[in-house]
Design a protein around this motif. Sequence first.
Motif: not given
Length: 362
Positions: A65-85
Amino acid sequence: MELKTPLYDTHVKYNGKIVPFGGYLLPVQYEAGVIKEHMAVRTAAGLFDVSHMGEIVCKGKDALDNLNMILTNDFTNMVDGQARYSPMCNEEGGCVDDLIVYKYKEDCYFIVVNAANKDKDFKWMCEHQFGEVKFEDISSTIGQLALQGPKAFDIVKKLAKEEDIPKKYYHAVFNAEVAGIKCILSWTGYTGEDGVEIYCAAKDAPVMWEAVMQAGKEFGILPCGLGARDTLRLEASMPLYGHEMDDTVNPIETGLGFGVKMQKENFIGKDKLPAKDALTRKRVGMKVTGRGIVREHEEIYAGDKLIGYTTSGTHCPYLGYAVAMGIINIHYTEVGTQLEVSVRGRKIPVEVVAMPFYKKGQ
């Protein structure tokens, strides 16, 4: 006083030309020079010290929830080991920084931020955290190497087991071993080529460097400095914080809309970001058609009208011509538009061209 990365003595040993950058002493180039280093990455492989980058761990029940509020991208559906800019915006929609988030496991994320912004970013995250979460700056404990180029994976295969090598772009293996050293092995980079980034304990970085250089010898590997890192990213039209974006430039203007998820319920700066069709200016690529090299912070003109400014510019070793990027009035951004850049009182002709200037394999 500038800091030294764990590889400082290695750079001296390899005859690197040391300069201050982002608060660190780093090699701008080695004996081969920027052009040969650049070409090695485009045709074979190059090894960079990027230990000056910052690493922050975000963990806890409310980490996502913190990442989704502080950053513009959406990190909800990431799998372990995945990276997102993702860009990270201030309340006015300008860029605090751009960064990469890796999901290590549920409720635990590994964030890589730009060197000069590390302390600012960490402070920003801590000031805006909420709920059950902890941000921890672990930058001083980590050495980071970037092995980039078409032969990068051939080199990695000599040093790591198949299961320790990431199978997809923007994915990482967190408990990998390279040259017998525990590390995170990530299929990422900042050159426009295939390649990996290796995160290991700071004390292990010199041994890792030597192992990669030795394994890469048969493939024509070269140690590479900041000079080639910049020409490579520019040739590949990759934005750099402090140039193509800053606290006054929003991510939509600079072409990073793919990392902004407006369908999210909320994030810092969301209400100040313009819709794509409401932009008044945006980043463009320009090919220099006249004589001369264009650098950053030069005025761009359409006839006598000042329409923007350059953000980066150089001569591209692989392409063989000079290019620049700039942020200009939206009415002059169509490919093929003829413009001029004022360089030391002389106007140099440029033409708006499609980005990226260079694509892998061209």
